[in-house]
Motif scaffolding. Structure first.
Motif, PDB file in Angstrom:
ATOM      1  N   LEU A 290      15.379   6.746   1.930  1.00  0.00           N
ATOM      2  CA  LEU A 290      14.768   5.710   2.762  1.00  0.00           C
ATOM      3  C   LEU A 290      13.546   5.150   2.050  1.00  0.00           C
ATOM      4  O   LEU A 290      12.648   5.916   1.659  1.00  0.00           O
ATOM      5  N   PRO A 291      13.453   3.827   1.839  1.00  0.00           N
ATOM      6  CA  PRO A 291      12.281   3.262   1.154  1.00  0.00           C
ATOM      7  C   PRO A 291      10.989   3.561   1.910  1.00  0.00           C
ATOM      8  O   PRO A 291      10.962   3.553   3.146  1.00  0.00           O
ATOM      9  N   VAL A 292       9.925   3.843   1.163  1.00  0.00           N
ATOM     10  CA  VAL A 292       8.634   4.125   1.789  1.00  0.00           C
ATOM     11  C   VAL A 292       7.978   2.845   2.294  1.00  0.00           C
ATOM     12  O   VAL A 292       7.162   2.887   3.221  1.00  0.00           O
ATOM     13  N   ALA A 293       8.292   1.707   1.708  1.00  0.00           N
ATOM     14  CA  ALA A 293       7.792   0.412   2.180  1.00  0.00           C
ATOM     15  C   ALA A 293       8.811  -0.183   3.136  1.00  0.00           C
ATOM     16  O   ALA A 293       9.963  -0.413   2.759  1.00  0.00           O
ATOM     17  N   ASN A 294       8.411  -0.389   4.368  1.00  0.00           N
ATOM     18  CA  ASN A 294       9.308  -0.913   5.393  1.00  0.00           C
ATOM     19  C   ASN A 294       9.571  -2.394   5.136  1.00  0.00           C
ATOM     20  O   ASN A 294       8.655  -3.211   5.253  1.00  0.00           O
ATOM     21  N   PRO A 295      10.811  -2.793   4.798  1.00  0.00           N
ATOM     22  CA  PRO A 295      11.072  -4.209   4.508  1.00  0.00           C
ATOM     23  C   PRO A 295      10.832  -5.120   5.698  1.00  0.00           C
ATOM     24  O   PRO A 295      10.522  -6.292   5.537  1.00  0.00           O
TER      25      PRO A 295
ATOM     26  N   ALA B  75       0.808  -1.206   0.000  1.00  0.00           N
ATOM     27  CA  ALA B  75       0.000   0.000   0.000  1.00  0.00           C
ATOM     28  C   ALA B  75       0.846   1.264   0.000  1.00  0.00           C
ATOM     29  O   ALA B  75       0.408   2.317  -0.478  1.00  0.00           O
ATOM     30  N   ASP B  76       2.078   1.210   0.520  1.00  0.00           N
ATOM     31  CA  ASP B  76       2.930   2.399   0.603  1.00  0.00           C
ATOM     32  C   ASP B  76       3.738   2.637  -0.664  1.00  0.00           C
ATOM     33  O   ASP B  76       3.907   3.778  -1.089  1.00  0.00           O
ATOM     34  N   GLY B  77       4.255   1.586  -1.267  1.00  0.00           N
ATOM     35  CA  GLY B  77       5.081   1.770  -2.452  1.00  0.00           C
ATOM     36  C   GLY B  77       5.730   0.471  -2.891  1.00  0.00           C
ATOM     37  O   GLY B  77       5.300  -0.628  -2.526  1.00  0.00           O
ATOM     38  N   LEU B  78       6.795   0.606  -3.683  1.00  0.00           N
ATOM     39  CA  LEU B  78       7.468  -0.543  -4.282  1.00  0.00           C
ATOM     40  C   LEU B  78       8.194  -1.349  -3.213  1.00  0.00           C
ATOM     41  O   LEU B  78       8.850  -0.789  -2.328  1.00  0.00           O
ATOM     42  N   VAL B  79       8.085  -2.680  -3.321  1.00  0.00           N
ATOM     43  CA  VAL B  79       8.726  -3.589  -2.384  1.00  0.00           C
ATOM     44  C   VAL B  79       9.931  -4.267  -3.020  1.00  0.00           C
ATOM     45  O   VAL B  79      10.987  -4.379  -2.412  1.00  0.00           O
TER      46      VAL B  79
END
Length: 325
Positions: free
Chosen positions: A259-264, A165-169
């Motif tokens: 910083l990635p928007v999708a938390n890994p 939902a936040d962005g690319l994974v």
């Protein structure tokens, strides 16, 4: 019966241990040689073995994760019960703010849609293969990946982008029959073409096996600022344009960081997309032009006036030659 001279009671076990160690070494060497031969052969035995191992591990990881999810849900319910009044006030303020933003967003979205229709702009679609649940992830020194409970039987294939939902994974790199493995953005082998929304500069977002990404091959343009958002550019295909990727945290230096928007580490459900393939849009109503003949241009998506508007001069090619009068 007395033992032969020079023979002790511990001689027999020591001889058997020596014999078994030599047999084990020979077996391991032969097994390694066999695996090397199979790896270099044309038969994709290694891929099928990897897919089978992936399919067998995914259900086990899902079952191991279930108790932790139940405990997390129960603790969340208890916390919500004691904090319901304060959260209610916070949510009321948030609803009022979001309603105002929604009103402005609808106005801008309507104007944007009308302008795109006027100019005949066609936006690429994000075709969804399906949704899946993350059942396990690795965060080693060399590989950062995740396993999902979707496989080849569900239409998942190698190379498909994955987002939440936040962005690319990340991107699918290994597929079994009922499960698949995703290469996360933070992995050292991950490379994603991105674009800075505020300045339209392009770059490559590269993983470094850390929590942040680095920007490589940044195009010239306006200086970056902390807080600028990166989205996929669509260059080279695979990743559809416009998916949020990261936020600039350190705009300085030869390789800025984001910083990635999708938390890994906090992924739960993800969406698998079909790879984006840029294609030229061809007007099917136009006849094919002969060799050497100029191709007629497509009509504009808006009506043209029958006569020139007041104060507007006709184009030079539309003017009659001076000698024809």
């Amino acid at each position: 019966m007395p033992l032969p001279q020079g023979t002790t009671p511990s001689y027999q076990p020591a001889r058997w241990r020596w014999f078994l160690s030599r047999v084990l070494i020979i077996v391991l060497v032969l097994t390694g040689a066999l695996l090397m031969v199979l790896n270099r052969s044309s038969v994709r035995f290694g891929d099928s073995l990897s897919a089978a191992a992936l399919d067998s591990v995914a259900p086990v990881l899902s079952a191991m994760r279930a108790p932790f999810e139940w405990i997390k849900a129960a603790s969340g319910e208890v916390e919500s019960y004691f904090l319901v009044r304060s959260r209610n006030r916070t949510l009321e303020r948030e609803v009022a703010r979001l309603q105002e933003m929604e009103s402005r967003y609808r106005t801008v979205l309507t104007e944007n849609r009308r302008l795109k229709q006027l100019l005949g702009i066609i936006e690429p679609r994000q075709d969804v293969v399906g949704a899946a649940r993350i059942v396990g992830s690795t965060a080693g020194s060399y590989v950062r990946s995740a396993i999902i409970l979707r496989g080849a039987r569900d239409g998942v294939a190698v190379g498909q982008p994955v987002r939440d939902a936040d962005g690319l994974v990340g991107q699918v790199i290994d597929v079994g029959h009922t499960s698949a493995r995703i290469l996360l953005l933070t992995d050292h082998a991950s490379r994603v073409p991105v674009r800075v929304e505020e300045s339209n500069r392009t770059a490559i977002a590269a993983g470094m096996n850390e929590k942040e990404l680095v920007l490589q091959f940044l195009s010239p343009g306006r200086p970056l600022k902390a807080g600028d958002r990166l989205v996929t550019s669509g260059d080279g295909g695979t990743f559809p344009p416009g998916i949020p990727v990261a936020i600039i945290t350190n705009p300085h230096g030869p390789e800025p960081r984001a910083l990635p928007v999708a938390n890994p580490g906090g992924l739960d459900f993800v969406t698998i997309l079909r790879p984006f393939v840029p294609e030229a849009i061809i007007n099917p109503d136009l006849p094919a032009a002969a060799d050497g003949a100029p191709q007629p241009s497509a009509p504009p998506p808006f009506p043209l006036p029958d006569k020139p508007l007041p104060g507007v001069q006709p184009a030079p090619e539309a003017q009659a030659p001076a000698g024809s009068r």
